[in-house]
Design a protein around this motif. Sequence first.
Motif, mmCIF file in Angstrom:
data_model
loop_
_atom_site.group_PDB
_atom_site.id
_atom_site.type_symbol
_atom_site.label_atom_id
_atom_site.label_comp_id
_atom_site.label_asym_id
_atom_site.label_seq_id
_atom_site.Cartn_x
_atom_site.Cartn_y
_atom_site.Cartn_z
ATOM 1 N N ALA A 146 -3.201 42.006 -62.439
ATOM 2 C CA ALA A 146 -2.296 40.877 -62.634
ATOM 3 C C ALA A 146 -3.087 39.582 -62.547
ATOM 4 O O ALA A 146 -4.078 39.492 -61.811
ATOM 5 C CB ALA A 146 -1.182 40.885 -61.589
ATOM 6 N N ALA A 147 -2.649 38.596 -63.318
ATOM 7 C CA ALA A 147 -3.284 37.277 -63.303
ATOM 8 C C ALA A 147 -2.194 36.217 -63.271
ATOM 9 O O ALA A 147 -1.303 36.216 -64.126
ATOM 10 C CB ALA A 147 -4.180 37.081 -64.523
ATOM 11 N N ARG A 180 3.235 31.656 -65.743
ATOM 12 C CA ARG A 180 2.809 32.775 -66.571
ATOM 13 C C ARG A 180 2.177 33.811 -65.634
ATOM 14 O O ARG A 180 1.054 33.636 -65.180
ATOM 15 C CB ARG A 180 1.779 32.341 -67.629
ATOM 16 N N LEU A 181 2.920 34.861 -65.328
ATOM 17 C CA LEU A 181 2.383 35.952 -64.512
ATOM 18 C C LEU A 181 2.067 37.109 -65.451
ATOM 19 O O LEU A 181 2.959 37.786 -65.954
ATOM 20 C CB LEU A 181 3.386 36.374 -63.438
ATOM 21 N N ILE A 186 5.383 37.492 -67.483
ATOM 22 C CA ILE A 186 6.628 37.122 -66.829
ATOM 23 C C ILE A 186 6.649 35.606 -66.677
ATOM 24 O O ILE A 186 5.702 35.008 -66.157
ATOM 25 C CB ILE A 186 6.760 37.785 -65.442
ATOM 26 N N LYS A 187 7.752 34.989 -67.106
ATOM 27 C CA LYS A 187 7.849 33.532 -67.071
ATOM 28 C C LYS A 187 9.042 33.019 -66.275
ATOM 29 O O LYS A 187 9.063 31.844 -65.896
ATOM 30 C CB LYS A 187 7.961 32.977 -68.501
ATOM 31 N N GLU A 188 10.030 33.859 -66.046
ATOM 32 C CA GLU A 188 11.302 33.374 -65.525
ATOM 33 C C GLU A 188 11.640 33.974 -64.167
ATOM 34 O O GLU A 188 11.106 35.005 -63.770
ATOM 35 C CB GLU A 188 12.422 33.696 -66.527
ATOM 36 N N MET A 189 12.569 33.312 -63.484
ATOM 37 C CA MET A 189 13.073 33.783 -62.198
ATOM 38 C C MET A 189 13.813 35.105 -62.383
ATOM 39 O O MET A 189 14.266 35.430 -63.471
ATOM 40 C CB MET A 189 14.024 32.743 -61.608
ATOM 41 N N LEU A 233 -5.827 29.296 -65.214
ATOM 42 C CA LEU A 233 -5.926 30.635 -64.628
ATOM 43 C C LEU A 233 -6.133 30.474 -63.130
ATOM 44 O O LEU A 233 -7.228 30.138 -62.670
ATOM 45 C CB LEU A 233 -7.093 31.402 -65.249
ATOM 46 N N TYR A 234 -5.084 30.738 -62.354
ATOM 47 C CA TYR A 234 -5.089 30.352 -60.946
ATOM 48 C C TYR A 234 -5.666 31.424 -60.017
ATOM 49 O O TYR A 234 -6.471 31.119 -59.148
ATOM 50 C CB TYR A 234 -3.666 29.983 -60.533
ATOM 51 N N ASN A 235 -5.234 32.664 -60.175
ATOM 52 C CA ASN A 235 -5.773 33.732 -59.337
ATOM 53 C C ASN A 235 -5.433 35.082 -59.964
ATOM 54 O O ASN A 235 -4.592 35.156 -60.864
ATOM 55 C CB ASN A 235 -5.241 33.656 -57.907
ATOM 56 N N SER A 236 -6.063 36.124 -59.461
ATOM 57 C CA SER A 236 -5.865 37.444 -60.072
ATOM 58 C C SER A 236 -6.215 38.539 -59.078
ATOM 59 O O SER A 236 -6.807 38.290 -58.019
ATOM 60 C CB SER A 236 -6.725 37.586 -61.336
ATOM 61 N N GLY A 237 -5.852 39.762 -59.437
ATOM 62 C CA GLY A 237 -6.198 40.914 -58.627
ATOM 63 C C GLY A 237 -6.064 42.185 -59.457
ATOM 64 O O GLY A 237 -5.385 42.193 -60.488
ATOM 65 N N PHE A 238 -6.714 43.236 -59.027
ATOM 66 C CA PHE A 238 -6.633 44.505 -59.762
ATOM 67 C C PHE A 238 -6.839 45.668 -58.815
ATOM 68 O O PHE A 238 -7.388 45.521 -57.713
ATOM 69 C CB PHE A 238 -7.642 44.551 -60.910
#
Length: 332
Positions: free
Chosen positions: A255-256, A242-243, A191-194, A267-272
């Motif tokens: 998600a990253a 970049r989500l 995902i890149k956009e609003m 690469l700023y943060n992530s979770g799963f």
Amino acid sequence: MDEYEIQEEKFADLKAEWWDLVRRCKQANTIFLVPEWQEPWVDVDLNADGQSPLSIRLKGTLVGLAIIRRDDGDVSFSADTNLCDYLDFLVDPDYEQGVFDAFLEYASDQSWQTIDFQGLQVGSPIVEMLPQIAREIGHSVEITEWDVAPYAALPDTWDDYLTGMRKKDRHELRRKRRRLEEAGGFQYRVIKEMGTELERLMDEFFRLMRISREDKAQFLNEEREEFFRNLIFSMAGLGYLRLHVLEERETVVSAALGFSYNGTFFLYNSGFDTAYSSLSVGLLIKAYSIENAILEGDDKFDFLRTNEPYKYHLGGQDQIVYRCFIELADAM
């Protein structure tokens, strides 16, 4: 002798010149130093008093900028180092000597006692030039290795990247990716956009951060979540967001969050979702983000600070992050 003017200025008044300066500062031209990154944190910082952009001008032109926090006589960068992996003093490369001379004179005039600059990348003028200038006028300077930030140079293709990995890591990554594909029903996208989808997936990203690790749940307090939201919207508006998400049908399982800027993916943060740990969805979302960065033509993948093992399993190698601590002569 050139006369440099130093003063505190408002964020809003500086934005256009700030962008021009950061683009001239090749070493410091990083996502963490663009104005849109710095502004949201000040907006939500409950202790914003005592921090401001300190501008240095020569004949009206902005040639230096430091976003600093003052705590009595102790000065540091204002940004939270938990949220900004790299920080620096923005200095036009053609005026580094003059800017630092003026800055240190100003520091003495203001009766500062210490200057503590953390989060400095290799090649930073604070590391390369400021110590010599400060020592020549009697200040004490200590440069230390403060952290590491693994990174990977990106080739032209994903296959080339895999070839450059250690054999064991390459084998394990292929095996885990194949196992996910054999499980079926998973989809990866960026995902890149609003838009409303970004808002929904942003909520999912925060949920995954909190359930993936206890330390991330503690880190993501209300104030930092607000910073993340402001930042994500700002970066989406600029085209840097970049989500990365991995979904099982309509359920987001990992998600990253990252940003593509100036040829580098950060690469700023992530979770799963830990319910999917057996399928290595936490690692694989990061691998997908590397492949996507290659497809987009980025030259570098920056895993950012800390030496978590997965970064090396995915091909990262260390780069040093420095700290510069100055004790001013009048304070010794």
